[in-house]
Design a protein around this motif. Structure first.
Motif, PDB file in Angstrom:
ATOM      1  N   ASN A  63       0.789  -1.236   0.000  1.00  0.00           N
ATOM      2  CA  ASN A  63       0.000   0.000   0.000  1.00  0.00           C
ATOM      3  C   ASN A  63       0.824   1.291   0.000  1.00  0.00           C
ATOM      4  O   ASN A  63       0.278   2.365   0.204  1.00  0.00           O
ATOM      5  CB  ASN A  63      -0.958   0.011   1.184  1.00  0.00           C
ATOM      6  CG  ASN A  63      -0.241  -0.130   2.506  1.00  0.00           C
ATOM      7  OD1 ASN A  63       0.973   0.042   2.609  1.00  0.00           O
ATOM      8  ND2 ASN A  63      -0.995  -0.448   3.545  1.00  0.00           N
ATOM      9  N   ASN A  64       2.138   1.200  -0.216  1.00  0.00           N
ATOM     10  CA  ASN A  64       3.037   2.363  -0.279  1.00  0.00           C
ATOM     11  C   ASN A  64       3.221   3.096   1.044  1.00  0.00           C
ATOM     12  O   ASN A  64       3.753   4.201   1.072  1.00  0.00           O
ATOM     13  CB  ASN A  64       2.597   3.373  -1.344  1.00  0.00           C
ATOM     14  CG  ASN A  64       3.046   2.980  -2.726  1.00  0.00           C
ATOM     15  OD1 ASN A  64       3.720   1.988  -2.910  1.00  0.00           O
ATOM     16  ND2 ASN A  64       2.659   3.763  -3.710  1.00  0.00           N
ATOM     17  N   VAL A  65       2.784   2.522   2.151  1.00  0.00           N
ATOM     18  CA  VAL A  65       3.011   3.132   3.457  1.00  0.00           C
ATOM     19  C   VAL A  65       4.458   2.852   3.862  1.00  0.00           C
ATOM     20  O   VAL A  65       4.951   1.737   3.706  1.00  0.00           O
ATOM     21  CB  VAL A  65       2.027   2.581   4.517  1.00  0.00           C
ATOM     22  CG1 VAL A  65       2.413   3.035   5.917  1.00  0.00           C
ATOM     23  CG2 VAL A  65       0.609   3.016   4.184  1.00  0.00           C
ATOM     24  N   TYR A 117       5.267   7.939   9.851  1.00  0.00           N
ATOM     25  CA  TYR A 117       4.671   7.148   8.780  1.00  0.00           C
ATOM     26  C   TYR A 117       4.320   8.072   7.623  1.00  0.00           C
ATOM     27  O   TYR A 117       3.737   9.139   7.822  1.00  0.00           O
ATOM     28  CB  TYR A 117       3.410   6.427   9.252  1.00  0.00           C
ATOM     29  CG  TYR A 117       3.695   5.215  10.094  1.00  0.00           C
ATOM     30  CD1 TYR A 117       3.905   3.973   9.504  1.00  0.00           C
ATOM     31  CD2 TYR A 117       3.756   5.298  11.477  1.00  0.00           C
ATOM     32  CE1 TYR A 117       4.163   2.861  10.273  1.00  0.00           C
ATOM     33  CE2 TYR A 117       4.015   4.187  12.256  1.00  0.00           C
ATOM     34  CZ  TYR A 117       4.216   2.967  11.646  1.00  0.00           C
ATOM     35  OH  TYR A 117       4.484   1.858  12.410  1.00  0.00           O
ATOM     36  N   PHE A 118       4.697   7.649   6.441  1.00  0.00           N
ATOM     37  CA  PHE A 118       4.402   8.384   5.224  1.00  0.00           C
ATOM     38  C   PHE A 118       3.752   7.438   4.234  1.00  0.00           C
ATOM     39  O   PHE A 118       3.853   6.218   4.355  1.00  0.00           O
ATOM     40  CB  PHE A 118       5.693   8.931   4.598  1.00  0.00           C
ATOM     41  CG  PHE A 118       6.475   9.837   5.501  1.00  0.00           C
ATOM     42  CD1 PHE A 118       6.158  11.180   5.605  1.00  0.00           C
ATOM     43  CD2 PHE A 118       7.535   9.356   6.253  1.00  0.00           C
ATOM     44  CE1 PHE A 118       6.870  12.023   6.438  1.00  0.00           C
ATOM     45  CE2 PHE A 118       8.256  10.181   7.090  1.00  0.00           C
ATOM     46  CZ  PHE A 118       7.922  11.522   7.185  1.00  0.00           C
ATOM     47  N   ILE A 119       3.113   8.014   3.239  1.00  0.00           N
ATOM     48  CA  ILE A 119       2.648   7.223   2.106  1.00  0.00           C
ATOM     49  C   ILE A 119       3.201   7.891   0.858  1.00  0.00           C
ATOM     50  O   ILE A 119       3.196   9.124   0.740  1.00  0.00           O
ATOM     51  CB  ILE A 119       1.106   7.091   2.049  1.00  0.00           C
ATOM     52  CG1 ILE A 119       0.707   6.198   0.866  1.00  0.00           C
ATOM     53  CG2 ILE A 119       0.417   8.433   2.007  1.00  0.00           C
ATOM     54  CD1 ILE A 119      -0.732   5.730   0.885  1.00  0.00           C
ATOM     55  N   ILE A 120       3.728   7.072  -0.034  1.00  0.00           N
ATOM     56  CA  ILE A 120       4.220   7.565  -1.316  1.00  0.00           C
ATOM     57  C   ILE A 120       3.031   7.653  -2.259  1.00  0.00           C
ATOM     58  O   ILE A 120       2.172   6.766  -2.284  1.00  0.00           O
ATOM     59  CB  ILE A 120       5.301   6.634  -1.892  1.00  0.00           C
ATOM     60  CG1 ILE A 120       6.507   6.595  -0.951  1.00  0.00           C
ATOM     61  CG2 ILE A 120       5.709   7.083  -3.293  1.00  0.00           C
ATOM     62  CD1 ILE A 120       7.573   5.603  -1.353  1.00  0.00           C
ATOM     63  N   ASN A 121       2.999   8.725  -3.026  1.00  0.00           N
ATOM     64  CA  ASN A 121       1.909   8.957  -3.965  1.00  0.00           C
ATOM     65  C   ASN A 121       1.698   7.717  -4.837  1.00  0.00           C
ATOM     66  O   ASN A 121       2.572   7.337  -5.604  1.00  0.00           O
ATOM     67  CB  ASN A 121       2.230  10.174  -4.825  1.00  0.00           C
ATOM     68  CG  ASN A 121       1.078  10.608  -5.687  1.00  0.00           C
ATOM     69  OD1 ASN A 121       0.221   9.822  -6.048  1.00  0.00           O
ATOM     70  ND2 ASN A 121       1.082  11.882  -6.047  1.00  0.00           N
ATOM     71  N   PRO A 122       0.521   7.083  -4.735  1.00  0.00           N
ATOM     72  CA  PRO A 122       0.270   5.869  -5.514  1.00  0.00           C
ATOM     73  C   PRO A 122       0.126   6.133  -7.015  1.00  0.00           C
ATOM     74  O   PRO A 122       0.120   5.192  -7.806  1.00  0.00           O
ATOM     75  CB  PRO A 122      -1.032   5.315  -4.917  1.00  0.00           C
ATOM     76  CG  PRO A 122      -1.669   6.462  -4.234  1.00  0.00           C
ATOM     77  CD  PRO A 122      -0.577   7.402  -3.833  1.00  0.00           C
ATOM     78  N   SER A 123       0.073   7.399  -7.396  1.00  0.00           N
ATOM     79  CA  SER A 123       0.071   7.720  -8.825  1.00  0.00           C
ATOM     80  C   SER A 123       1.484   7.705  -9.397  1.00  0.00           C
ATOM     81  O   SER A 123       1.659   7.610 -10.606  1.00  0.00           O
ATOM     82  CB  SER A 123      -0.542   9.107  -9.060  1.00  0.00           C
ATOM     83  OG  SER A 123      -1.879   9.125  -8.658  1.00  0.00           O
TER      84      SER A 123
END
Length: 140
Positions: A63-65, A117-123
């Motif tokens: 999930n890119n987390v 915690y970060f999330i990388i742009n899933p686009s």
């Protein structure tokens, strides 16, 4: 099937090896299309790119987390390392490369390690659970 087995035999490929490779968004072919990850990274300082590389090393491929451990140098919010860290995080956020996951959403997702915690742009970087990643991205 036989062709795939020959390729795997030649290159030593296997199902596990496939997990090492990830997809990025299509590269921009002209200035009128959406930016890609390289366009976004070109807008930030080199030190922010280094931070992004550190963050992505701890990326959940589902999930890119990403989890970024709180280092001792980042414990003092008045200290220079912390201030630089926040500055580069801000640059990455403004470039729409990452988002920081807020405490409330961390609890909801069951992310309980002490750190960032970060999330990388899933686009930009595709993951296995695209829909879940998009929902997390939109919730921030």
């Amino acid at each position: 099937m036989i062709q795939n087995e020959k390729i795997n035999a030649i290159f030593g490929g296997s199902k596990k090896q496939e997990d090492r490779f990830q997809m990025i968004s299509p590269l921009r072919s002209n200035k009128h299309t959406n930016q890609d990850i390289f366009d976004a990274l070109a807008t930030v300082r080199p030190a922010a790119i280094v931070l992004f590389n550190e963050i992505k090393l701890h990326r959940n491929v589902l999930n890119n987390v990403c989890f970024y451990e709180k280092r001792e140098s980042l414990l003092d919010p008045k200290g220079s390392p912390y201030q630089l860290f926040r500055r580069y995080v801000k640059e990455l956020k403004q470039a729409d490369i990452i988002k920081e996951i807020p405490a409330k959403l961390k609890r909801k997702l069951g992310l309980n390690k002490d750190g960032y915690y970060f999330i990388i742009n899933p686009s930009f970087i595709y993951c296995k659970e695209k829909q879940q990643a998009r929902e997390i991205w939109k919730a921030i």
